[in-house]
Design a protein around this motif. Structure first.
Motif, PDB file in Angstrom:
ATOM      1  N   ASP A 134     -44.441  -4.786  50.538  1.00 38.29           N
ATOM      2  CA  ASP A 134     -44.657  -3.499  49.891  1.00 38.29           C
ATOM      3  C   ASP A 134     -45.419  -2.550  50.800  1.00 38.29           C
ATOM      4  O   ASP A 134     -46.274  -2.974  51.588  1.00 38.29           O
ATOM      5  N   ASP A 149     -44.690   3.411  47.966  1.00 37.65           N
ATOM      6  CA  ASP A 149     -45.408   4.168  46.948  1.00 37.65           C
ATOM      7  C   ASP A 149     -46.117   5.346  47.608  1.00 37.65           C
ATOM      8  O   ASP A 149     -47.090   5.174  48.343  1.00 37.65           O
ATOM      9  N   ASN A 177     -49.811  -9.696  51.935  1.00 35.56           N
ATOM     10  CA  ASN A 177     -49.830 -10.466  50.695  1.00 35.56           C
ATOM     11  C   ASN A 177     -50.899 -11.558  50.690  1.00 35.56           C
ATOM     12  O   ASN A 177     -50.615 -12.749  50.487  1.00 35.56           O
ATOM     13  N   ARG A 180     -52.891 -10.959  46.428  1.00 30.94           N
ATOM     14  CA  ARG A 180     -52.302  -9.843  45.698  1.00 30.94           C
ATOM     15  C   ARG A 180     -50.997 -10.299  45.065  1.00 30.94           C
ATOM     16  O   ARG A 180     -50.489 -11.389  45.362  1.00 30.94           O
ATOM     17  N   ARG A 181     -50.450  -9.450  44.221  1.00 26.39           N
ATOM     18  CA  ARG A 181     -49.187  -9.759  43.554  1.00 26.39           C
ATOM     19  C   ARG A 181     -48.055  -9.071  44.305  1.00 26.39           C
ATOM     20  O   ARG A 181     -47.943  -7.835  44.272  1.00 26.39           O
ATOM     21  N   GLY A 183     -44.527  -7.430  45.320  1.00 31.51           N
ATOM     22  CA  GLY A 183     -43.597  -6.655  44.522  1.00 31.51           C
ATOM     23  C   GLY A 183     -44.237  -5.525  43.763  1.00 31.51           C
ATOM     24  O   GLY A 183     -43.591  -4.907  42.911  1.00 31.51           O
ATOM     25  N   THR A 184     -45.495  -5.222  44.053  1.00 34.77           N
ATOM     26  CA  THR A 184     -46.203  -4.128  43.404  1.00 34.77           C
ATOM     27  C   THR A 184     -46.733  -3.169  44.459  1.00 34.77           C
ATOM     28  O   THR A 184     -46.751  -3.480  45.655  1.00 34.77           O
ATOM     29  N   THR A 185     -47.171  -1.988  44.011  1.00 34.65           N
ATOM     30  CA  THR A 185     -47.756  -1.031  44.926  1.00 34.65           C
ATOM     31  C   THR A 185     -48.978  -1.641  45.620  1.00 34.65           C
ATOM     32  O   THR A 185     -49.682  -2.472  45.028  1.00 34.65           O
ATOM     33  N   ASP A 188     -52.159  -1.884  43.596  1.00 31.60           N
ATOM     34  CA  ASP A 188     -52.350  -2.838  42.499  1.00 31.60           C
ATOM     35  C   ASP A 188     -53.495  -3.782  42.856  1.00 31.60           C
ATOM     36  O   ASP A 188     -53.425  -4.507  43.855  1.00 31.60           O
ATOM     37  N   THR A 190     -54.587  -6.461  41.251  1.00 28.48           N
ATOM     38  CA  THR A 190     -54.519  -7.821  40.717  1.00 28.48           C
ATOM     39  C   THR A 190     -54.919  -8.808  41.813  1.00 28.48           C
ATOM     40  O   THR A 190     -54.411  -8.740  42.934  1.00 28.48           O
TER      41      THR A 190
END
Length: 247
Positions: A134, A149, A177, A180-181, A183-185, A188, A190
Motif C-alpha cells: 500500500d 491514498d 507491512n 499493520r494490516r 490492504g489498507t491506507t 490505518d 491498526t
C-alpha cells in the motif's frame, strides 16, 4: 642410424603436426581410423553445466528463507552498522537467472540503527522481510500500480533530529507491512502486535537526516520506486544492518 621404422614414426608425427590434430592419444587415433563416417556415426554426448540461480548478495540463509517464493521484487535496505542511521537501497527483480540487481540509492534509517524486536519509541528500524502492498502521500499518485491514498493526512510538521525541516517527507510513502494490516491506507493505525510494538514504518521522502524508524530516500528515487513496485509481483522489503541480513 635411422631405421625404416623410425622414419615411419617421424613421418606420421609430422603429418599430425601439419593437420593440427594433436589433441588425441594414439588410441584415439586408432579409434578414429576405424569409426564409421557420415550420418550413421554415433554422436558423442555433450554435457552442459547449468549456472546456479543468482542470489541477492549479503543475505544469509535465514534472511533468504523469509522471502516468499512468489515475490519477484525486493527492495533491499542494507544498514552500514547496527547502530548507524545510514543505509543504502538496492532494487532487485527475480528473473529466469535469479535475482538481478537494479538501481542503488543512498538512504536513511532510524536514529539508533536497527533492532530484531522493535518497540514504539526505541528509535530503531525493525529488521526483517516485510510486504509492500500500500502507498499514499500528500501529493497526487505519480503513477504507481499499488493502491494509493492521496490526502491531507500525510503531513509531517516540525523538524528532524538534526534540525532539518520535515515538510514534504510524506509527499510519497510506501507502507512497510510491519505491525499493520495489509490492504489498507498507510494511515490505518491498526496494530496486530499491539501498540507497544510500534508501527507506522514507511519508506518515504528523505528529509536529510535519521528517521524514527522508517527508511527514507530522495523524492526522485521515491517516485521511481512507486512506479516500479507492482502488486502482481508481490514486492517485499528486506531490511536490516549488513551483519543481521547475513544471518
Amino acid at each position: 642410424m635411422i631405421t625404416r621404422r623410425t622414419r615411419a614414426v617421424l613421418l606420421a608425427a609430422s603429418l599430425v603436426a601439419l593437420t593440427g590434430c594433436g589433441a588425441g592419444t594414439a588410441s584415439d587415433d586408432r579409434a578414429a581410423a576405424t569409426a564409421p563416417a557420415g550420418p550413421s556415426a554415433t554422436p558423442v554426448p555433450r554435457t552442459s553445466v547449468q549456472a546456479a540461480p543468482l542470489r541477492i548478495p549479503g543475505l544469509g540463509p535465514r534472511t533468504r528463507a523469509g522471502i516468499p517464493k512468489d515475490s519477484e521484487q525486493a527492495v533491499v535496505v542494507t544498514g552500514e552498522g547496527r547502530n548507524s542511521p545510514d543505509s543504502r537501497v538496492t532494487l532487485y527483480a527475480r528473473t529466469e537467472r535469479g535475482w538481478e540487481p537494479g538501481a542503488v540509492w543512498p538512504a536513511h534509517n532510524a536514529l539508533k540503527g536497527w533492532t530484531d524486536h522493535h518497540r514504539g519509541g526505541d528509535l530503531r528500524s525493525p529488521i526483517g522481510v516485510f510486504g509492500l502492498t500500500d502507498a499514499g502521500g500528500l501529493r497526487p499518485d505519480p503513477g504507481t500500480k499499488l493502491p494509493y491514498d492521496h490526502g491531507s493526512g500525510f503531513t509531517s510538521p516540525g523538524t528532524g533530529f538534526e534540525g532539518e525541516p520535515l515538510a514534504g517527507s510524506f509527499d510519497y510513502v510506501v507502507a512497510i507491512n510491519y505491525n499493520r494490516r495489509p490492504g489498507t491506507t498507510p494511515l490505518d493505525w491498526t496494530r496486530p502486535l499491539g501498540a507497544d510494538r510500534g508501527g507506522g514504518i514507511w519508506i518515504h521522502v528523505d528529509h536529510g537526516g535519521p528517521t524514527h524508524g522508517c527508511v527514507s530516500v530522495s523524492e526522485t528515487h521515491m517516485k521511481r520506486l512507486l512506479r516500479t513496485l507492482d502488486p502482481a509481483l508481490h514486492p517485499v522489503v528486506v531490511m536490516g544492518d549488513a551483519a543481521s541480513l547475513a544471518r
